[in-house]
Design a protein around this motif. Structure first.
Motif, short mmCIF file in Angstrom:
data_model
loop_
_atom_site.label_atom_id
_atom_site.label_comp_id
_atom_site.label_asym_id
_atom_site.label_seq_id
_atom_site.Cartn_x
_atom_site.Cartn_y
_atom_site.Cartn_z
N TRP A 1 90.80 1.37 -50.56
CA TRP A 1 91.81 0.80 -50.60
C TRP A 1 92.40 -0.12 -49.48
O TRP A 1 92.90 -1.35 -49.95
N ASN A 2 91.97 -0.25 -48.28
CA ASN A 2 92.29 -1.10 -47.66
C ASN A 2 91.45 -2.38 -47.66
O ASN A 2 92.09 -3.23 -47.25
N VAL A 3 90.34 -2.38 -48.66
CA VAL A 3 89.65 -3.60 -48.84
C VAL A 3 90.35 -4.40 -49.98
O VAL A 3 90.45 -5.40 -49.81
N ALA A 4 91.24 -3.46 -50.70
CA ALA A 4 92.11 -4.27 -51.48
C ALA A 4 93.17 -4.92 -51.12
O ALA A 4 93.87 -5.94 -52.15
N MET A 5 93.93 -3.98 -49.95
CA MET A 5 94.75 -4.28 -49.09
C MET A 5 94.63 -5.67 -48.65
O MET A 5 95.34 -6.86 -48.69
N ALA A 6 93.73 -6.29 -47.87
CA ALA A 6 92.60 -6.95 -47.06
C ALA A 6 92.41 -8.13 -48.07
O ALA A 6 93.15 -9.24 -48.12
N GLY A 7 92.17 -8.28 -49.59
CA GLY A 7 91.48 -8.64 -50.57
C GLY A 7 93.06 -9.71 -51.02
O GLY A 7 92.50 -10.13 -51.48
N GLY A 8 93.57 -8.45 -51.37
CA GLY A 8 94.75 -8.89 -52.24
C GLY A 8 95.64 -10.37 -51.13
O GLY A 8 96.33 -11.07 -52.05
N GLY A 9 95.98 -10.29 -49.77
CA GLY A 9 96.04 -11.44 -49.27
C GLY A 9 95.16 -12.55 -49.14
O GLY A 9 96.21 -13.89 -48.82
N ILE A 10 94.44 -12.69 -49.41
CA ILE A 10 92.81 -13.43 -49.64
C ILE A 10 93.38 -14.46 -50.99
O ILE A 10 93.73 -15.00 -50.90
N VAL A 11 93.42 -13.54 -51.76
CA VAL A 11 93.01 -13.90 -52.77
C VAL A 11 94.47 -14.42 -53.51
O VAL A 11 94.48 -15.52 -54.42
N GLY A 12 94.97 -13.73 -53.42
CA GLY A 12 96.74 -14.49 -53.88
C GLY A 12 96.50 -15.63 -52.85
O GLY A 12 97.42 -16.96 -53.05
N GLY A 13 96.42 -15.99 -51.41
CA GLY A 13 96.65 -17.38 -50.56
C GLY A 13 95.70 -17.74 -51.55
O GLY A 13 95.93 -19.04 -52.21
N ILE A 14 94.73 -17.33 -52.33
CA ILE A 14 93.64 -18.93 -53.28
C ILE A 14 94.82 -19.24 -53.75
O ILE A 14 94.16 -20.01 -54.18
N LEU A 15 95.41 -18.38 -54.52
CA LEU A 15 96.02 -18.59 -56.36
C LEU A 15 96.75 -19.12 -55.55
O LEU A 15 96.80 -20.29 -56.44
N LEU A 16 97.48 -19.34 -54.78
CA LEU A 16 98.93 -20.27 -54.41
C LEU A 16 98.51 -21.59 -53.98
O LEU A 16 98.93 -22.34 -54.99
N ASP A 17 97.32 -21.47 -53.35
CA ASP A 17 96.75 -22.92 -53.06
C ASP A 17 96.37 -23.92 -53.68
O ASP A 17 96.58 -24.95 -54.46
N ALA A 18 96.20 -22.98 -55.24
CA ALA A 18 95.10 -24.13 -56.03
C ALA A 18 96.14 -23.62 -57.45
O ALA A 18 95.88 -24.88 -58.11
N LEU A 19 96.19 -22.59 -58.38
CA LEU A 19 96.97 -22.96 -58.77
C LEU A 19 98.83 -22.48 -59.07
O LEU A 19 99.24 -22.65 -59.85
N GLY A 20 99.45 -23.11 -57.36
CA GLY A 20 100.99 -22.76 -57.59
C GLY A 20 101.19 -20.53 -57.43
O GLY A 20 100.45 -19.42 -57.93
N THR A 21 102.68 -20.28 -57.17
CA THR A 21 102.81 -19.67 -57.04
C THR A 21 103.11 -18.69 -59.11
O THR A 21 102.75 -17.56 -58.81
N ALA A 22 103.48 -19.26 -59.89
CA ALA A 22 103.23 -19.39 -61.45
C ALA A 22 102.43 -18.06 -61.41
O ALA A 22 101.99 -17.55 -62.59
N SER A 23 101.14 -18.59 -60.81
CA SER A 23 99.67 -17.91 -62.14
C SER A 23 100.05 -16.41 -60.16
O SER A 23 98.91 -16.31 -61.23
N LEU A 24 100.27 -16.23 -59.34
CA LEU A 24 100.60 -14.58 -59.03
C LEU A 24 101.08 -13.41 -60.44
O LEU A 24 99.98 -12.63 -60.01
N PRO A 25 101.80 -13.12 -60.93
CA PRO A 25 102.05 -12.03 -61.52
C PRO A 25 101.05 -12.58 -62.77
O PRO A 25 100.69 -11.33 -63.49
#
Length: 415
Positions: free
Chosen positions: A362-386
Motif C-alpha cells: 500500500w505504501n509502495v503504491a502511495m509513494a509510487g503514485g506521486g512519482i509516476v504522476g509527476g512523470i506523467l505530468l511533465d511528459a504528457l500533461g495533466t490530461a494524462s492523469l485520468p
C-alpha cells in the motif's frame, strides 16, 4: 478465525485484560468504542503521512531547505513503513496485541513531537522515518485486531469501522491540518497530532480489549515466500498495489488537474465531496461485505474506472467533474476494508503476515503514485492523469475476476 466459546460470566470487564493465555469472549455485537479507537489510530497515522504536503513552504523556510526537499518528509515516512512493516510484524508476532498497539502509538507520538520541535533537517527526516515505522507496525495489526473483536458475521463491518479513518483523514483532516498550519504554525499541526495520540493511548487502555499474540511454533514461522504461496494471497496483494497506485496518481495531483479544468481554488470542496461519498461507501461495504466481497470489489473498480473515463472525456463540465468525483469516492471509500478483509481471509493462519505485506505494498503504491504522476505530468500533461487510472484498472479487474476460487472468492470462508 475460530473463537473459543466462553460464558458471559467469565468475560473480563471492559478495558481489563483476560488472564494470561486467555482470549476475551467473543461479543455478539460490535464493540463500537473499541473499534472507534482503532479508527482514530488509522485517522491519525493516515493524516500525519500526508500532512507536510499542505505545509511545505513554512516547513521548508524554518528548516532552511527547499520545498522539494521538504516534500521528501512524505517519502521517507512511507519508506519507514515499507522497509519495516514486515520484519517488525514478524518480530512482534508473540506480543500481546494491546501492548503492541500502545507501543506503536507511543512511538508515533514521540516522533511527531520531535518533528514539531526540530529545526534541523536531518533530525526531522529521522523523526519522520520513525513515525513511518510506528505507523506501519500499527497498520499491520489493526485489521486483524478489528476482526478478533467481532463475531464472524460482523467481521467485515468491524474492519469497515476501523478503516473509516482513511477517507476522513484524506478528505477532512488534510484541509484542517493545512488550515491550522496557516493560521497558527506548521508546528502546531504536528503537536495537535501528538495531543490526539496521547488521548488515544488512554482510550485504548480504557476501551480496547487485549488479545494474546500468535507466536508460531518453533520452525514454523511463516516467511514472506511461504505466505505468497498461500492460495489467494498473491492476487489480493497484486490488486492492492495496482488499485492504490491508480488512485494515488490522480489524487496526488488533483489540484493541478482541477486547475487544468478551469476549476481553480475548488480542491478543498472537491475533497469534501470525495470524502462524503467515501463515507457512504464505507457504510455500504460494511453492511454488504459479509456476503458480497467479490461483487463489491468489482463494483468499486468499475466505479473508479467510470470516474476516470468521465474526467478524461467529459470533465470540461464542472457538474460532470463533481459527478465523477462522487463515483470515485463511492469506489474508493470501502476499498481499504475490502482489501484488508480479502487479505485476512486468504492468509488464514498467516493472516498477520499477509496484512503486513499488504501495508507494505500500500505504501509502495502511495509513494509510487506521486512519482509516476509527476512523470506523467511533465511528459504528457495533466490530461494524462485520468487515462492512467483507466489503464491501470484493466489488469485489476482481470485479476479480481480470475481470482474466483481464492483471493476474491464467490463465497467467503469465514471459519
Amino acid at each position: 478465525m475460530s473463537s473459543t466459546d466462553l460464558t458471559r460470566d467469565s468475560s473480563p470487564a471492559p478495558g481489563t485484560s483476560p488472564h494470561k493465555g486467555e482470549t476475551p469472549s467473543q461479543p455478539q455485537k460490535l464493540p463500537m468504542l473499541a473499534l472507534l479507537a482503532l479508527a482514530t489510530a488509522v485517522f491519525i497515522t493516515s493524516l500525519t503521512e500526508t500532512l507536510p504536503a499542505g505545509l511545505l513552504p513554512a516547513m521548508g523556510g524554518d528548516l532552511g531547505v527547499s520545498e522539494s526537499a521538504t516534500g521528501q518528509t512524505v517519502t521517507i515516512y512511507a519508506l519507514g513503513t515499507v522497509l519495516t512493516a514486515i520484519p517488525l510484524s514478524t518480530a512482534t508476532a508473540g506480543w500481546r496485541r494491546r501492548r503492541l498497539l500502545l507501543a506503536a502509538m507511543a512511538g508515533f507520538a514521540l516522533a511527531n513531537t520531535v518533528t514539531a520541535l526540530s529545526t534541523y533537517y536531518p533530525l526531522t527526516m529521522a523523526a519522520r522515518f520513525a513515525a513511518g515505522v510506528a505507523a506501519g507496525l500499527a497498520w499491520a495489526l489493526l485489521a486483524g485486531y478489528a476482526r478478533r473483536m467481532a463475531p464472524a458475521h460482523l467481521q467485515g463491518k468491524a474492519i469497515a469501522v476501523a478503516m473509516a479513518g482513511i477517507p476522513v483523514a484524506l478528505s477532512l483532516g488534510v484541509p484542517a491540518g493545512t488550515f491550522i498550519g496557516k493560521v497558527i504554525s506548521w508546528q502546531a499541526a504536528f503537536l495537535l497530532m501528538t495531543g490526539l495520540t496521547l488521548i488515544l493511548l488512554g482510550w485504548i487502555l480504557a476501551a480496547v480489549p487485549d488479545y494474546p499474540g500468535q507466536r508460531p511454533e518453533k520452525g514454523s514461522s511463516p516467511s514472506m515466500l511461504s505466505t505468497l504461496k498461500v492460495p489467494g494471497v498473491t492476487p489480493v496483494l497484486a490488486v492492492t498495489l495496482v488499485f492504490v497506485l491508480a488512485h494515488t496518481i490522480l489524487y496526488t495531483y488533483i489540484a493541478s488537474f482541477l486547475d487544468h479544468l478551469g476549476m481553480d481554488g475548488q480542491a478543498e470542496i472537491v475533497l469534501l465531496v470525495f470524502g462524503g461519498a467515501s463515507l457512504l461507501s464505507i457504510w455500504a461495504v460494511g453492511t454488504l461485505i459479509n456476503r458480497h466481497l467479490r461483487t463489491l470489489m468489482i463494483v468499486s473498480t468499475l466505479l473508479i474506472a467510470v470516474a476516470g473515463g468521465v474526467l478524461a472525456l467529459l470533465a470540461q463540465s464542472p457538474a460532470l467533474a463533481y459527478a465523477a468525483v462522487v463515483l470515485w469516492g463511492l469506489g474508493w471509500g470501502g476499498a481499504p476494508t475490502l482489501l484488508q478483509t480479502a487479505a485476512g481471509d486468504a492468509g488464514g493462519e498467516q493472516a498477520d503476515a499477509a496484512q503486513a505485506m499488504l501495508v507494505t505494498l500500500w505504501n509502495v503504491a502511495m509513494a509510487g503514485g506521486g512519482i509516476v504522476g509527476g512523470i506523467l505530468l511533465d511528459a504528457l500533461g495533466t490530461a494524462s492523469l485520468p487515462w492512467s487510472v483507466l489503464i491501470l484498472l484493466v489488469p485489476v479487474m482481470a485479476v479480481v475476476i480470475a481470482a474466483r476460487a481464492h483471493g476474491f472468492p464467490a463465497r467467503r470462508n469465514r471459519a
